[in-house]
Design a protein around this motif. Structure first.
Motif, short mmCIF file in Angstrom:
data_model
loop_
_atom_site.label_atom_id
_atom_site.label_comp_id
_atom_site.label_asym_id
_atom_site.label_seq_id
_atom_site.Cartn_x
_atom_site.Cartn_y
_atom_site.Cartn_z
N TYR A 335 0.83 -1.21 0.00
CA TYR A 335 0.00 0.00 0.00
C TYR A 335 0.87 1.27 0.00
CZ TYR A 335 -4.25 -2.74 0.75
OH TYR A 335 -5.30 -3.62 0.60
N GLU A 336 2.00 1.22 0.67
CA GLU A 336 2.92 2.36 0.63
C GLU A 336 3.48 2.54 -0.78
OE1 GLU A 336 3.78 4.57 3.05
OE2 GLU A 336 2.17 3.68 4.25
N LYS A 337 3.73 1.44 -1.47
CA LYS A 337 4.18 1.51 -2.86
C LYS A 337 3.11 2.16 -3.74
CE LYS A 337 5.62 -1.43 -6.75
NZ LYS A 337 5.85 -2.84 -7.21
N LEU A 338 1.86 1.82 -3.48
CA LEU A 338 0.77 2.42 -4.24
C LEU A 338 0.67 3.92 -3.98
CD1 LEU A 338 -2.10 -0.23 -3.94
CD2 LEU A 338 -0.58 0.18 -5.88
N LEU A 339 0.88 4.32 -2.74
CA LEU A 339 0.86 5.75 -2.43
C LEU A 339 1.95 6.50 -3.17
CD1 LEU A 339 0.02 5.75 1.39
CD2 LEU A 339 -1.25 7.00 -0.38
N GLU A 340 3.14 5.91 -3.23
CA GLU A 340 4.24 6.54 -3.95
C GLU A 340 3.92 6.65 -5.44
OE1 GLU A 340 7.09 8.01 -2.90
OE2 GLU A 340 6.15 7.78 -0.92
N GLY A 341 3.35 5.59 -6.00
CA GLY A 341 3.00 5.62 -7.41
C GLY A 341 1.89 6.61 -7.71
N LEU A 342 0.96 6.75 -6.77
CA LEU A 342 -0.13 7.71 -6.94
C LEU A 342 0.40 9.14 -6.92
CD1 LEU A 342 -3.19 8.04 -7.25
CD2 LEU A 342 -3.36 8.08 -4.75
#
Length: 469
Positions: A335-342
């Protein structure tokens, strides 16, 4: 000279030991001395959460000022005194109160916290009564319940348990169970009798569907994931692990499956959620056009991404999901990876900087950067009307994109806070075609952009992010 210097130092040491000199006072040992210069510290009492253990301001921007309090009293405070869970107000309140809610706790504003506590105390009493007036619109109800679950987590995290109504967790669990297990509707077929889990399994396992949007993961499910994540965050703070809710665990497991299977990463580091899934939906039937023309023909795009307006909830949804897990878990890492990608997607594909002829920030209408027509002929816009290029930009002023907690996004909100009062053409674009549905006077557009509510949200988000920079 050296002997004199030593004698002075000795005398100072003796006085310190004797308690005759307070070392917090200014002490200068000479212009060329390497000894430290002490400065007396004054530890203020208001907004205690904005100061460290020695009374030093953590960040000057992170303190609500007189202007913030003035705007709060004329907007949020008045707004919260109404029953915002009724049909007319529940959708808007769930969105425009999220930034003030976070600011109340993160800026340590006790009066603001109490404003929310009184509001949610009334809500909790209302929802458990047999003859309550809480909206039965499932989606709007879940959106408001997410505001409620965020209040629960913020109050517990900031050790303000006395503000939480006694039955808050039970209300949220009951609502989760109700919406998870009741028959789940879907276009083109009878409802799934076993509920939302059955519907999600069907969507995840069926790629060939009569209409592309039949397998879309929509807001009902995404808000369920986020509320369940908040309940789990609360349980992490208050409840032994062996007593955590099995229902919450089940919902979170579905969330993990959805975000694992339905996110498409780009080579540049960003990502899109279910690209193309909405391409056959009526809201997206005219997205190929970049100019509003009366009588134009449908022009869909096969791989169109989700619109940027609905997507502005993702930063906080993903933060809730990340916080639901332990620090070393694979789920939290993902989920942290998704936040960075977002963050990358927003900064490189969505946000549009001011120009010489337009002073405000804008957003492209779709998450892939496309800026075509959205919801042409939609029920609340009317025939031959819809959202043209940039006309979803008003959602910026609600503040949710700020939960990306990026220095670049922080800079954008700081710039936006300096643009108020907004120029007339900016307000006009932010309002877009507007909506014909009835709204609370404080939340009605364009009033929201000129009555101080929108300005307060931007100012508060600027200060919330200052704590993160």
């Amino acid at each position: 000279m050296l002997k004199i210097f030593k004698v002075v130092n000795l005398l100072i040491l003796i006085l310190l030991i004797a308690g005759c000199i307070d070392e917090s006072q200014n002490i200068t040992l000479g212009e060329n001395s390497e000894k430290p210069v002490y400065t007396k510290k004054t530890i203020p009492t208001p907004n205690e959460g904005n100061y460290d253990s020695e009374g030093i301001i953590k960040n000057e921007l992170a303190i609500a000022d007189n202007k913030d309090h003035e705007l709060w009293n004329q907007t949020v405070k008045e707004y919260l005194q109404d029953d915002l869970w009724i049909d007319r107000d529940i959708y808007d309140s769930a969105h425009i109160l999220m930034t003030p809610l976070h600011a109340a706790f993160k800026l340590s504003e006790l009066d603001w916290q109490n404003d929310f506590a009184e509001h949610f105390k009334r809500f909790s009493n209302e929802i458990v009564s047999k003859n309550n007036n809480v909206s039965n619109n499932k989606l709007n109800r879940l959106q408001y319940l997410y505001l409620y679950s965020q209040f629960l987590v913020l109050a517990e995290s900031e050790e303000k348990q006395e503000l939480i109504p006694d039955n808050t967790k039970e209300i949220l669990l009951d609502e989760l169970e109700l919406h998870w297990k009741e028959p789940a509707w879907l276009w083109g077929r009878e409802p799934f009798s076993s509920g939302m889990a059955e519907r999600l399994n069907w969507k995840l396992n069926n790629k060939n569907v009569p209409k592309s949007y039949y397998r879309a993961i929509f807001d009902e499910e995404l808000f369920m994931f986020a509320i369940a994540a908040d309940v789990r965050s609360y349980e992490k703070l208050t409840t032994p692990e062996n007593l955590w809710s099995p229902l919450v665990t089940e919902i979170l497991s579905f969330s993990a499956k959805v975000f694992s299977k339905e996110v498409e990463f780009n080579e540049d580091g960003g990502w899109l959620f279910q690209p193309g899934v909405w391409s056959e939906h009526p809201d997206y039937a005219y997205v190929g056009h970049t100019e509003k023309i009366v009588g134009m023909k449908m022009m869909p795009r096969k791989n169109i991404s989700m619109d940027s307006s609905h997507s502005h909830r993702f930063p906080l949804w993903l933060s809730s999901l990340s916080n639901a897990y332990k620090e070393d878990s694979q789920e939290k890492e993902y989920y942290e990876k998704l936040l960075e990608g977002l963050k990358y997607q927003f900064l490189n594909k969505v946000i549009v900087n001011p120009t010489s002829d337009f002073s405000g920030y804008r957003i492209n209408n779709f998450m892939d950067g496309w800026n075509g027509i959205y919801r042409w002929g939609y029920s609340t816009q009317g025939e031959n009307n819809g959202y043209g290029p940039y006309e979803l930009s008003g959602t910026l002023i609600e503040g949710w994109w700020g939960f990306l907690e990026s220095p670049q996004v922080s800079s954008i909100f700081k710039d936006m806070s300096n643009l108020f009062p907004l120029e007339e053409n900016v307000v006009k674009l932010y309002v877009g075609p507007n909506t014909t549905r009835e709204r609370h006077p404080l939340a009605t557009w364009p009033n929201y952009f000129i009555n101080g509510f929108g300005e307060l949200n931007v100012r508060l988000m600027t200060k919330l992010m200052a704590n993160k920079d």
